[in-house]
Scaffold this active site. Structure first.
Site, short mmCIF file in Angstrom:
data_model
loop_
_atom_site.label_atom_id
_atom_site.label_comp_id
_atom_site.label_asym_id
_atom_site.label_seq_id
_atom_site.Cartn_x
_atom_site.Cartn_y
_atom_site.Cartn_z
N GLU A 12 13.64 -12.50 -18.59
CA GLU A 12 13.15 -11.16 -18.32
C GLU A 12 12.16 -10.70 -19.39
O GLU A 12 11.15 -10.05 -19.09
CB GLU A 12 14.33 -10.18 -18.22
N CYS A 60 0.85 -1.18 0.00
CA CYS A 60 0.00 0.00 0.00
C CYS A 60 0.88 1.23 0.00
O CYS A 60 2.10 1.14 -0.04
CB CYS A 60 -0.90 0.00 1.23
N LYS A 71 8.28 -9.56 -18.59
CA LYS A 71 7.68 -8.29 -19.00
C LYS A 71 6.34 -8.53 -19.69
O LYS A 71 5.36 -7.83 -19.46
CB LYS A 71 8.62 -7.52 -19.94
N LYS A 91 4.57 -1.96 -7.18
CA LYS A 91 5.95 -1.62 -7.48
C LYS A 91 6.90 -2.13 -6.41
O LYS A 91 7.99 -2.62 -6.69
CB LYS A 91 6.09 -0.11 -7.62
N ARG A 121 2.16 2.06 -6.92
CA ARG A 121 2.44 1.01 -5.95
C ARG A 121 1.39 -0.10 -6.00
O ARG A 121 1.58 -1.17 -5.43
CB ARG A 121 2.52 1.59 -4.53
N GLU A 161 3.64 -9.73 -17.15
CA GLU A 161 3.30 -8.70 -16.16
C GLU A 161 2.25 -7.73 -16.68
O GLU A 161 1.33 -7.35 -15.93
CB GLU A 161 4.54 -7.90 -15.78
N TRP A 171 -4.02 -1.86 -1.13
CA TRP A 171 -4.06 -3.07 -1.94
C TRP A 171 -4.48 -4.18 -1.01
O TRP A 171 -3.77 -4.51 -0.06
CB TRP A 171 -2.69 -3.34 -2.55
N HIS A 197 13.75 -31.24 -23.65
CA HIS A 197 13.50 -31.83 -22.33
C HIS A 197 12.11 -31.46 -21.81
O HIS A 197 11.91 -31.38 -20.60
CB HIS A 197 14.59 -31.38 -21.35
N ASN A 227 0.63 0.51 6.17
CA ASN A 227 1.16 -0.31 5.08
C ASN A 227 1.85 -1.50 5.72
O ASN A 227 2.72 -1.35 6.56
CB ASN A 227 2.16 0.51 4.25
N GLY A 228 1.44 -2.72 5.32
CA GLY A 228 2.05 -3.92 5.88
C GLY A 228 1.01 -4.94 6.30
O GLY A 228 -0.15 -4.88 5.88
#
Length: 594
Positions: free
Chosen positions: A466, A2, A470, A589, A29, A473, A76, A489, A102-103
């Site tokens: 990566e 948050c 991207k 974020k 965030r 996401e 969030w 494999h 926040n937490g």
């Protein structure tokens, strides 16, 4: 995950417009609701609801609230669904105390049950609501707001950044933190709290960084910080050299595309850290092993570090996900350098691992945010110079991390040729960005699928990982990165005409075998989007589509350059699907909870 903000003005102007402006800067965030609390005339005023900031503001007019101090929050959801009741700020039943948090409070159920047995009435499903009730309980027992907060954090367990106001002590905000980010800003017009610096850059660039367990008191006269023993702490004031404009879009449609275009600058600025990195290397003599610890995109940068350090310097190097680190902690010793990589410097898993590593080993943090928890807890620090990154999907901070790792590896190996080549990378990136329009048009051909494969070998294997990250996401297309030699494999069973494959094929030792892998997926019907040298004529005849890199970049340097078209592919596919690349669903974020 948050974001919190607090502000007390020296004058009697209404603070709500400033709180709203600051909390809007923390949209990146991740959030599902917003709320503000201000104080005037012995009353706490609250407006909050679920939804995007603009939606809630259109409904509630969040800037129209009286009072010259207050707190704000974007939430969030972790405990309780997104709803008006579960949105912050939360209050005690008498509405004398308001809190943003926040937490996660791990023992909230036990605390809640005890408070209910004492007659407290709860309205939300959140863990946060126990905090204002505890503060009210201790204030009723005779403690002032500051010491009621101190008593509260003695009881709660977990990660938190908390800001509280009370009708019993007007013109005061009390805040504290443990394992969640919190900064204090000192401005000309007032004093500020925030989860991250972009929130308050417009108003304050002189910053104080509270440590775990310290209590911060803001009033019209200034800021006072107390340690856990109630002693006043003289905190160092640091000035952030980021400007407010650096955190704005500057005419771009999204922060992500702006930040992709800023990558040559991020590399160029991070290359200035060469002297600092050399000093670190000079001081870590007799290191026999290096262990990278990271999450997400930073983990992929760390994997590149393993390839570089082992191939150039011959030092055994491991890469461990921060969330899995505790299972390997007993392998550490005083001959191990543990390198932590984090954009924010506040990643919860990494901070826990850092505390463990500090007990036995030398520790190095590669971090973008000055003054963050990781920079204060690691023995050595490499400060990447990417500037503020607002887009949730990391782009320029990734290349800045890679640049730091390349510098470290080159200096460790005393490889002067690589150091000279690194100086050319900003120009390579700028030339690659000139292909944006071509990449945009190619991307339109690849938004039909639900699955994507990315293949690379050696130095470009982490780049494939990566690139796939991207894509997933921001476009919500499943992307999977693989070492090209692993095709037989298992993954080859999934290849058909519905599954496009991105193949990364720079010039170098791995080129021939990677081309063989390209032909394997092509023969199974896959559309192949290849990224390789402009002079690679064979690639142009084998792949369905080619993104050419010019001038020629060898496979050692390729991860710093070839990631750029992969970022652009993900971005343009996302735009074609009409999603917002800056605010991917379910992601934040800075991940400040484990």
């Amino acid at each position: 995950m948050c974001g919190i903000v607090g502000c007390i003005l020296k004058n009697d102007d209404d603070v709500a417009p400033i709180l709203f402006d600051c909390i809007s800067k923390l949209e990146y965030r991740g959030y599902d609701s917003i709320g503000l609390a201000t104080y005037s005339e012995n009353k706490i005023h609250i407006k909050k609801d679920k939804g995007k900031i603009k939606e809630v503001d259109d409904k509630l007019n969040l800037t129209d609230m009286p009072g010259n101090f207050g707190i704000a929050h974007v939430r969030w959801a972790t405990h309780g669904d997104p709803s008006k009741l579960n949105s912050h700020p939360h209050v005690d039943e008498k509405r004398n105390v308001a809190v943003v948090h926040n937490g996660i409070i791990e023992n909230y159920l036990e605390i809640k049950e005890n408070l209910i047995s004492e007659g407290h009435v709860f309205k939300s499903d959140t863990d946060t609501e126990v905090i204002p009730h505890l503060i009210e309980k201790f204030m009723n027992e005779g403690f002032d707001l500051e010491h009621a907060v101190r008593k509260t954090i003695d009881i709660i367990h977990g990660a938190y950044a908390i800001a509280a106001i009370s009708t019993d002590e007007p013109d005061k905000i009390v805040a504290t933190r443990k394992d969640s980010p919190l900064i204090v800003g000192i401005g000309e017009e007032g004093y500020y709290l925030a989860s991250d610096s972009p929130a308050i850059l417009k108003y304050a660039r002189d910053i104080i960084y509270p440590e775990k367990g310290e209590i911060v008191v803001l009033d019209k006269n200034g800021v006072v910080v107390h340690d856990e023993f109630d002693n006043v702490v003289n905190k160092e004031i640091e000035t952030i050299n980021w400007t407010p404009e650096m955190a704005e879009k500057e005419g771009y449609d999204h922060f992500m595309i702006k930040e992709i275009n800023e990558q040559s600058t991020a590399v160029r600025n991070t290359l200035t850290q060469k002297e600092n990195i050399q000093e670190i290397i000079d001081d870590i003599d007799d290191i026999q092993r290096i262990c990278f610890v990271a999450c997400g995109t930073s983990y992929h940068a760390a994997l590149s570090g393993k390839y570089l350090i082992e191939s150039l310097a011959g030092v055994p190097t491991d890469v461990i996900l921060a969330s899995e680190f505790k299972y390997s902690a007993k392998t550490l010793n005083d001959k191990t350098l543990v390198v932590f990589i984090s954009q924010s410097g506040e990643t919860a898993d990494s901070l826990k691992a850092l505390d463990v590593a500090n007990e036995t080993s030398k520790t190095l943090a590669i971090v973008n945010v000055a003054g963050s928890s990781m920079t204060r807890r690691a023995k050595y620090v490499i400060q990447t110079q990417a500037g503020p990154e607002i887009g949730v999907a990391a782009t320029k901070t990734y290349v800045a991390q890679l640049t730091s790792i390349y510098l470290f590896a080159a200096l460790l190996a005393k490889d002067d040729e690589l150091l000279k080549e690194l100086d050319k990378v900003p120009d390579y990136i700028d030339e690659t960005l000139e292909s944006k329009e071509l990449i945009k048009q190619l991307s339109k051909r690849y938004n039909y699928t639900n699955d994507f494969f990315y293949l690379g070998r050696g130095f470009t294997y982490p780049t494939a990982l990566e690139g796939a990250l991207k894509l997933k996401e921001i476009s919500y297309i499943h992307g999977e990165g693989y070492a090209a030699g692993e095709l037989k494999h298992g993954p080859l069973a999934l290849i058909d005409k519905r599954t496009p494959v991105v193949v990364i094929v720079p010039p170098g030792d791995a080129h021939r075998k990677t081309m063989s892998n390209l032909e394997e997926v092509k023969s199974r019907g896959a559309n192949v989007l290849a990224i390789g040298s402009a002079s690679d004529d064979a690639l142009k005849t084998k792949a369905s589509d080619v993104i050419s890199i010019n001038p020629e970049v060898n496979e050692l340097i390729a991860p710093l350059v070839y990631i750029v078209p992969l970022q652009l592919v993900a971005y343009y596919i996302t735009i074609e699907k009409e999603y917002d690349p800056d605010k991917p669903r379910n992601l934040a974020k800075c991940v400040t909870v484990e």
